[in-house]
Scaffold this active site. Structure first.
Site, PDB file in Angstrom:
ATOM      1  N   GLU A  33       0.836  -1.201   0.000  1.00  0.00           N
ATOM      2  CA  GLU A  33       0.000   0.000   0.000  1.00  0.00           C
ATOM      3  C   GLU A  33       0.872   1.253   0.000  1.00  0.00           C
ATOM      4  O   GLU A  33       0.598   2.223  -0.709  1.00  0.00           O
ATOM      5  CB  GLU A  33      -0.921  -0.017   1.228  1.00  0.00           C
ATOM      6  CG  GLU A  33      -1.767   1.234   1.406  1.00  0.00           C
ATOM      7  CD  GLU A  33      -2.901   1.346   0.393  1.00  0.00           C
ATOM      8  OE1 GLU A  33      -3.604   2.361   0.411  1.00  0.00           O
ATOM      9  OE2 GLU A  33      -3.071   0.410  -0.424  1.00  0.00           O
ATOM     10  N   TYR A  34       1.946   1.235   0.803  1.00  0.00           N
ATOM     11  CA  TYR A  34       2.872   2.373   0.828  1.00  0.00           C
ATOM     12  C   TYR A  34       3.470   2.591  -0.560  1.00  0.00           C
ATOM     13  O   TYR A  34       3.544   3.721  -1.053  1.00  0.00           O
ATOM     14  CB  TYR A  34       3.984   2.125   1.856  1.00  0.00           C
ATOM     15  CG  TYR A  34       4.949   3.285   1.979  1.00  0.00           C
ATOM     16  CD1 TYR A  34       6.034   3.416   1.107  1.00  0.00           C
ATOM     17  CD2 TYR A  34       4.767   4.258   2.950  1.00  0.00           C
ATOM     18  CE1 TYR A  34       6.909   4.483   1.204  1.00  0.00           C
ATOM     19  CE2 TYR A  34       5.631   5.335   3.051  1.00  0.00           C
ATOM     20  CZ  TYR A  34       6.702   5.438   2.179  1.00  0.00           C
ATOM     21  OH  TYR A  34       7.559   6.498   2.270  1.00  0.00           O
ATOM     22  N   LEU A  81      16.580   1.249  -2.970  1.00  0.00           N
ATOM     23  CA  LEU A  81      16.662   0.765  -4.346  1.00  0.00           C
ATOM     24  C   LEU A  81      15.342   0.976  -5.068  1.00  0.00           C
ATOM     25  O   LEU A  81      14.276   1.003  -4.454  1.00  0.00           O
ATOM     26  CB  LEU A  81      17.007  -0.732  -4.363  1.00  0.00           C
ATOM     27  CG  LEU A  81      18.304  -1.147  -3.676  1.00  0.00           C
ATOM     28  CD1 LEU A  81      18.481  -2.661  -3.786  1.00  0.00           C
ATOM     29  CD2 LEU A  81      19.504  -0.437  -4.280  1.00  0.00           C
ATOM     30  N   LYS A 114      16.357 -10.443  -0.661  1.00  0.00           N
ATOM     31  CA  LYS A 114      16.139  -9.174   0.042  1.00  0.00           C
ATOM     32  C   LYS A 114      15.513  -9.501   1.397  1.00  0.00           C
ATOM     33  O   LYS A 114      14.317  -9.764   1.502  1.00  0.00           O
ATOM     34  CB  LYS A 114      15.224  -8.266  -0.774  1.00  0.00           C
ATOM     35  CG  LYS A 114      15.029  -6.877  -0.170  1.00  0.00           C
ATOM     36  CD  LYS A 114      14.160  -6.011  -1.089  1.00  0.00           C
ATOM     37  CE  LYS A 114      14.003  -4.609  -0.522  1.00  0.00           C
ATOM     38  NZ  LYS A 114      13.331  -4.598   0.791  1.00  0.00           N
ATOM     39  N   ARG A 135      19.452   3.275   9.252  1.00  0.00           N
ATOM     40  CA  ARG A 135      19.416   4.070   8.025  1.00  0.00           C
ATOM     41  C   ARG A 135      18.812   5.447   8.278  1.00  0.00           C
ATOM     42  O   ARG A 135      19.258   6.445   7.729  1.00  0.00           O
ATOM     43  CB  ARG A 135      18.595   3.339   6.954  1.00  0.00           C
ATOM     44  CG  ARG A 135      18.360   4.196   5.719  1.00  0.00           C
ATOM     45  CD  ARG A 135      17.399   3.519   4.759  1.00  0.00           C
ATOM     46  NE  ARG A 135      18.067   2.486   3.988  1.00  0.00           N
ATOM     47  CZ  ARG A 135      17.429   1.520   3.338  1.00  0.00           C
ATOM     48  NH1 ARG A 135      16.108   1.454   3.424  1.00  0.00           N
ATOM     49  NH2 ARG A 135      18.085   0.626   2.634  1.00  0.00           N
ATOM     50  N   LYS A 288      22.327  -6.544  -8.556  1.00  0.00           N
ATOM     51  CA  LYS A 288      23.254  -5.424  -8.704  1.00  0.00           C
ATOM     52  C   LYS A 288      24.235  -5.725  -9.828  1.00  0.00           C
ATOM     53  O   LYS A 288      24.678  -6.879  -9.975  1.00  0.00           O
ATOM     54  CB  LYS A 288      24.035  -5.192  -7.400  1.00  0.00           C
ATOM     55  CG  LYS A 288      23.177  -4.817  -6.212  1.00  0.00           C
ATOM     56  CD  LYS A 288      24.012  -4.682  -4.942  1.00  0.00           C
ATOM     57  CE  LYS A 288      23.128  -4.358  -3.743  1.00  0.00           C
ATOM     58  NZ  LYS A 288      23.891  -4.331  -2.480  1.00  0.00           N
ATOM     59  N   CYS A 409     -27.099 -26.648  12.332  1.00  0.00           N
ATOM     60  CA  CYS A 409     -28.154 -27.558  12.798  1.00  0.00           C
ATOM     61  C   CYS A 409     -29.138 -26.917  13.771  1.00  0.00           C
ATOM     62  O   CYS A 409     -30.152 -27.537  14.124  1.00  0.00           O
ATOM     63  CB  CYS A 409     -27.532 -28.798  13.439  1.00  0.00           C
ATOM     64  SG  CYS A 409     -26.707 -28.463  15.017  1.00  0.00           S
TER      65      CYS A 409
END
Length: 776
Positions: A33-34, A81, A114, A135, A288, A409
């Protein structure tokens, strides 16, 4: 809506998702979704470049660092990436690479999975780990040095020699599937927070302010590249990773070369097929350009390198809407909620239903009908609702209510009661499961019971699949498992799927099923919590259906891998009058159980009076205390009658008082006498000289089956070996005693030859069984 308005909306929504993901560790939407929102914004900005601003999510990677951690600036930015979602996307990437390099021949690529974890940077100075960082936004991350030092496979000092003075290693901190399961089980037992998936668990564990918590979590690291370097360490990506491996840093075992994009696609397909068997979660494959010179020639664009791409797998998680919650009835009468969903594609498959397990799970999720939810599908696992997106809850969302009557039932639906037994006391609480009380009068329970009864690992009645069983029930031909043995040719022939030949084959298969092993028969009965292995334990240890039916719960706990809760399920099943009637009907139909006999010798030999006392769960009296007690007072009658003085001669005062207090209760006296009486009736003897017994001939041995057996199935061969006491394993090792090899045996046979393990062909195996008195 104008383009500018939509761009502002998308930026605000993406910023909120980034904050939830990177700062709060509470992802609010699936990655897929992102990606859709991000790509929509990227496309709009490409159409209207004058609307691009420096603070747009397309101009940076991720979100801001937590204020609680000090900040670290990345000397070489940690860029993300570009993504490929279709094969056409990857081929287009390959075309751009070839065009950018303008070189003849296939381009050499590196290929690696990944990993689905948290990207980190490790800085080594003169071979010593001095800093770890997340990061963050790609330029500035968080200093998590204390935490990365607790990850066991991250070297604090590099091995070997020749490393540069400054070496920045980049990679992924992740949690294996097994580690994730262990962590969640421990968290649940401690009443703590459980995690939705291994990625969230890894991120949440690594970004703890208390590094002791991080140290307790099963985190692992895998490096995939480098950042700043004081000198070159290679001229290719794979060469650099191999060098890092030589210095003690873990790299992917799946790292490979590929000559051209078609070989990259072959790698992607291969990893995709093996994805669910890998010990860790992955969400794609990274390709890569292998040559560093070629990487430099291709260069970068705004937020990603031109020489690398992540080929994503179809999303395992997606957003959709809960249209309704319906209730299904299973074999044991459990009334289980199932979410009916607005159809959505997950992992390449359209999903419209998802399991909700029970009402406790609905309460945990806080789920209502009409909610938007995150659903997850992995491999062949039934799709699950992982999380409710509360921000999208509509005003008319409705609570989920359990029906008071069975939807099949019309019988009453009752909530199960959980009985906990500890230290001689019982406590009752409401369970999470609701059950229909209709038993076999309920069509859903009847169908599921018959389907289980005829299945391959139960009575193995060939020719009766789910549709055939449903047809026989719907036609009124069977109302219990015993009715299968009353079926007549004229009743079956002409039904859908049954011509004359197939009808006769079915009736022959039903007749052949009248000679099952005891273990198969027990398993076929569908006792709650009794799987195939537990059924084998019951049959092998107790030796007869009568003993299994009579066994007290406490006696059942003497058997391997049977705890008190399962023991009560077994005992209650056989105490139930309805179940007794069904079993008697089956026996009256001509059932001949094949391997009934005496109590297992090793079970009889291992059961002692001291062991029985220890199992009574007397406060503070364990196995050692029970041994001391029996050494002084060598019979149950003496122990019950003993006064405080006698007991204190054998035990410490606290233990002696606990024993006396326990046996003051007449109910406890009766329980102990009943257990002893049953054990003695089963053939136990408390006198040690009477307890000498021979073990099974293959006790303690491990056997392996490989290839195709022509005179029996592998399952039957396994049953026969286990009846002789052997453990049947799936792989050959130095501990393997013997390998039975049929035609087509491959790597296991080669491994046996390499290790010098004894090998029998099928003829020799049949001869061996005959020598043990087992017919084929």
């Amino acid at each position: 809506m104008t383009a500018e308005t939509r761009i502002l909306e998308l930026r605000a929504e993406l910023d909120q998702h980034n904050y939830r993901y990177y700062v709060l560790d509470e992802p609010s939407v699936p990655d897929a979704e992102y990606d859709r929102l991000f790509n929509e914004l990227k496309a709009l900005e490409a159409e209207h470049p004058h609307l691009v601003t420096p603070d747009s999510p397309t101009q940076r990677v991720g979100g801001a660092a937590l204020a609680a951690f000090s900040q670290v600036r990345h000397e070489v930015p940690m860029l993300s990436l570009g993504n490929a979602f279709e094969e056409a996307d990857l081929r287009e990437f390959g075309r751009r690479v070839v065009e950018g390099l303008d070189q003849p021949g296939a381009v050499d690529y590196s290929c690696e999975p990944k990993l689905d974890g948290l990207a980190v940077s490790l800085l080594y100075r003169d071979g010593q780990l001095v800093q770890g960082a997340t990061r963050g936004d790609g330029t500035t991350g968080e200093d998590i040095s204390a935490n990365v030092r607790t990850v066991r496979n991250i070297p604090l000092k590099l091995q070997g020699k020749g490393w540069p003075a400054v070496l920045e290693v980049r990679g992924e901190v992740y949690m294996s599937k097994a580690g994730f399961d262990r962590l969640n089980a421990a968290q649940a037992e401690a009443g703590g927070k459980t995690f939705a998936n291994p990625r969230n668990a890894a991120a949440g564990s690594l970004r703890q302010l208390d590094s002791k918590i991080t140290a307790s979590r099963p985190l692992e690291f895998c490096c995939y590249g480098v950042g700043q370097l004081s000198e070159s360490i290679g001229d290719s990506h794979i060469g650099i990773l191999e060098q890092l491996k030589a210095w003690g840093l873990p790299i992917s075992r799946e790292l490979k070369h590929a000559a051209g994009i078609e070989e990259c696609l072959a790698y992607y397909r291969d990893i995709g097929e093996r994805r669910n068997s890998l010990p860790y979660e992955i969400d794609g494959v990274v390709f890569k350009v292998n040559s560093l010179a070629a990487q430099r020639e291709l260069g970068f664009r705004a937020r990603e390198p031109r020489w690398a791409i992540a080929h994503k797998f179809p999303a395992m998680e997606e957003l959709t809407e809960v249209l309704d919650v319906e209730f299904q009835v299973g074999r044991t009468g459990a009334v289980t909620p199932v979410a009916r969903l607005k159809p959505v594609k997950v992992a390449g498959v359209t999903v419209s239903n998802a399991t909700l397990h029970n009402m406790d799970e609905i309460a945990r999720l806080g789920l209502r009908i009409g909610d938007t939810v995150i659903i997850r599908r992995a491999g062949d696992v039934i799709p699950q609702v992982m999380q409710v997106v509360l921000e999208r809850r509509p005003q008319d969302a409705r609570p989920v209510e359990v029906p008071s009557e069975c939807p099949v039932c019309g019988s009453q639906v009752e909530r199960t009661q959980l009985v906990k037994r500890s230290k001689g006391k019982e406590t009752t609480s409401e369970g999470a499961v609701y059950r229909c009380v209709g038993r076999l009068a309920c069509g859903a329970q009847l169908k599921q019971a018959i389907i289980h009864y005829v299945s391959r690992r139960a009575m193995d009645i060939d020719g009766l699949g789910e549709k055939s069983v449903e047809q026989l029930v719907d036609e009124g031909l069977i109302g219990s498992p015993a009715d299968l043995y009353k079926l007549q040719f004229e009743q079956v022939v002409g039904l859908e799927g049954f011509a004359e030949v197939s009808t006769q084959k079915l009736l022959d298969a039903i007749e052949a099923s009248k000679r099952p092993s005891l273990a198969r028969f027990i398993y076929a009965l569908g006792i709650p919590d009794v799987g195939e292995e537990t059924a084998k334990v019951l049959a092998r240890s107790l030796g007869s259906l009568a003993r299994v039916q009579q066994a007290l719960p406490q006696v059942l706990t003497y058997l391997p891998d049977i705890g008190l809760e399962v023991a009560y399920e077994i005992h209650n099943f056989f105490e139930d009058e309805h179940n007794q009637k069904v079993i008697q009907q089956l026996l009256d139909s001509g059932m001949q159980l094949q391997d009934e006999g005496e109590l297992a010798a090793e079970f009889a030999a291992s059961t002692t009076l001291a062991g029985m006392i220890a199992k009574l769960d007397i406060a503070s009296v364990g196995p050692t205390g029970a041994e001391k007690l029996v050494a002084k007072l060598d019979s149950l009658d003496k122990i019950i009658a003993a006064d405080g003085i006698d007991l204190r001669q054998a035990l410490a005062a606290k233990q002696a008082d606990a024993v006396r207090e326990f046996f003051k209760d007449e109910a406890n006296q009766k329980l102990a006498r009943d257990i002893e009486a049953q054990l003695l009736a089963f053939g136990m003897h408390w006198s040690s000289e009477k307890k000498v017994a021979e073990g099974l001939p293959l006790a303690g041995q491990t056997w392996v089956l490989t290839g195709t057996l022509e005179r029996m199935s592998r399952d039957i061969a396994k049953d026969k070996l286990e009846s002789l006491g052997a453990k049947v394993a799936g792989s050959v090792s130095g501990k393997t005693h013997c390998v039975v090899a049929g035609p087509g045996a491959g790597s296991k046979l080669a491994k046996a030859a390499e290790l010098g393990v004894k090998v029998l062909d099928e003829d020799a195996f049949v001869t061996f069984l005959a020598e043990q008195g087992i017919a084929v």
